[in-house]
Design a protein around this motif. Sequence first.
Motif, short mmCIF file in Angstrom:
data_model
loop_
_atom_site.label_atom_id
_atom_site.label_comp_id
_atom_site.label_asym_id
_atom_site.label_seq_id
_atom_site.Cartn_x
_atom_site.Cartn_y
_atom_site.Cartn_z
N ASP A 49 0.83 -1.20 0.00
CA ASP A 49 0.00 0.00 0.00
C ASP A 49 0.87 1.25 0.00
O ASP A 49 1.82 1.36 0.77
N LYS A 50 0.51 2.18 -0.88
CA LYS A 50 1.21 3.48 -0.91
C LYS A 50 0.26 4.55 -1.42
O LYS A 50 -0.65 4.26 -2.18
N ILE A 51 0.50 5.79 -1.01
CA ILE A 51 -0.28 6.90 -1.55
C ILE A 51 0.66 8.00 -2.06
O ILE A 51 1.59 8.40 -1.36
N TRP A 52 0.40 8.45 -3.30
CA TRP A 52 1.24 9.44 -3.97
C TRP A 52 0.41 10.66 -4.35
O TRP A 52 -0.79 10.56 -4.58
N LEU A 53 1.11 11.77 -4.49
CA LEU A 53 0.49 12.95 -5.11
C LEU A 53 1.13 13.10 -6.50
O LEU A 53 2.35 13.18 -6.64
N VAL A 54 0.27 13.12 -7.52
CA VAL A 54 0.76 13.19 -8.89
C VAL A 54 0.44 14.55 -9.48
O VAL A 54 -0.70 15.01 -9.44
N THR A 55 1.48 15.19 -10.01
CA THR A 55 1.28 16.52 -10.59
C THR A 55 1.58 16.50 -12.09
O THR A 55 2.51 15.84 -12.51
#
Length: 178
Positions: free
Chosen positions: A172-178
């Motif tokens: 499990d991982k959470i990213w912010l994508v720009t």
Amino acid sequence: MEKRLILDTDLLQITINRLVEELIENHKDFQDTVLIGLQPRGVFLAQRIQKRLNQRLNKELPLGLLDTTFYRDDFRRRDIPIKANATDIPFLIEDKKVILIDDVLFTGRTVRAALDAMIAFGRPRLVELLAFIDRKYTRDLPIQPDYVGQRVNTIKTQRVLVEWTDQGAENDKIWLVT
Ligand code: 5GP
Ligand code: MG
């Protein structure tokens, strides 16, 4: 595309554990409380929360799945075919305390649709909202979460990438994508 890690696997589990403690603080032994995960990706989170709650309370808590597709206010505005997910609520919600669970809260329109969809199943005594990621400053409707994993400042063009599957929580991982 730029990817920034917001939560790694360890921190994600710590956050889930903290949310579970907050839930227990408010719902004690969950006598009259049920969990409902919003399809599709809120369900993975709801399953992780249910698993942890089951361990903590030493019992099996009811978990339902709710699909909001046909209740969305943009339902008829789409020009691509609609693929709906399953709704499965194998218990009565009448007079229950319901905790709605979703991965990301953005404009609030999904939660509004969820409230509509849920009412077809009965009249709960109380409804609360748990959002794992609260994208701040982006709401179109007066909807706020009662439990938040992490608040993230985003602009409309950014996206939170939630990496979790039904294959277990090791990656499990959470990213912010720009
Ligand atoms: P809303 O209806 O509040 O605008 O959007 C919330 C729903 O869309 C949630 O069910 C969530 O899964 C999805 N969503 C909105 N923004 C994002 C995002 O940045 N990342 C992910 N993974 N899902 C999002
Ligand atoms: Mg969703």
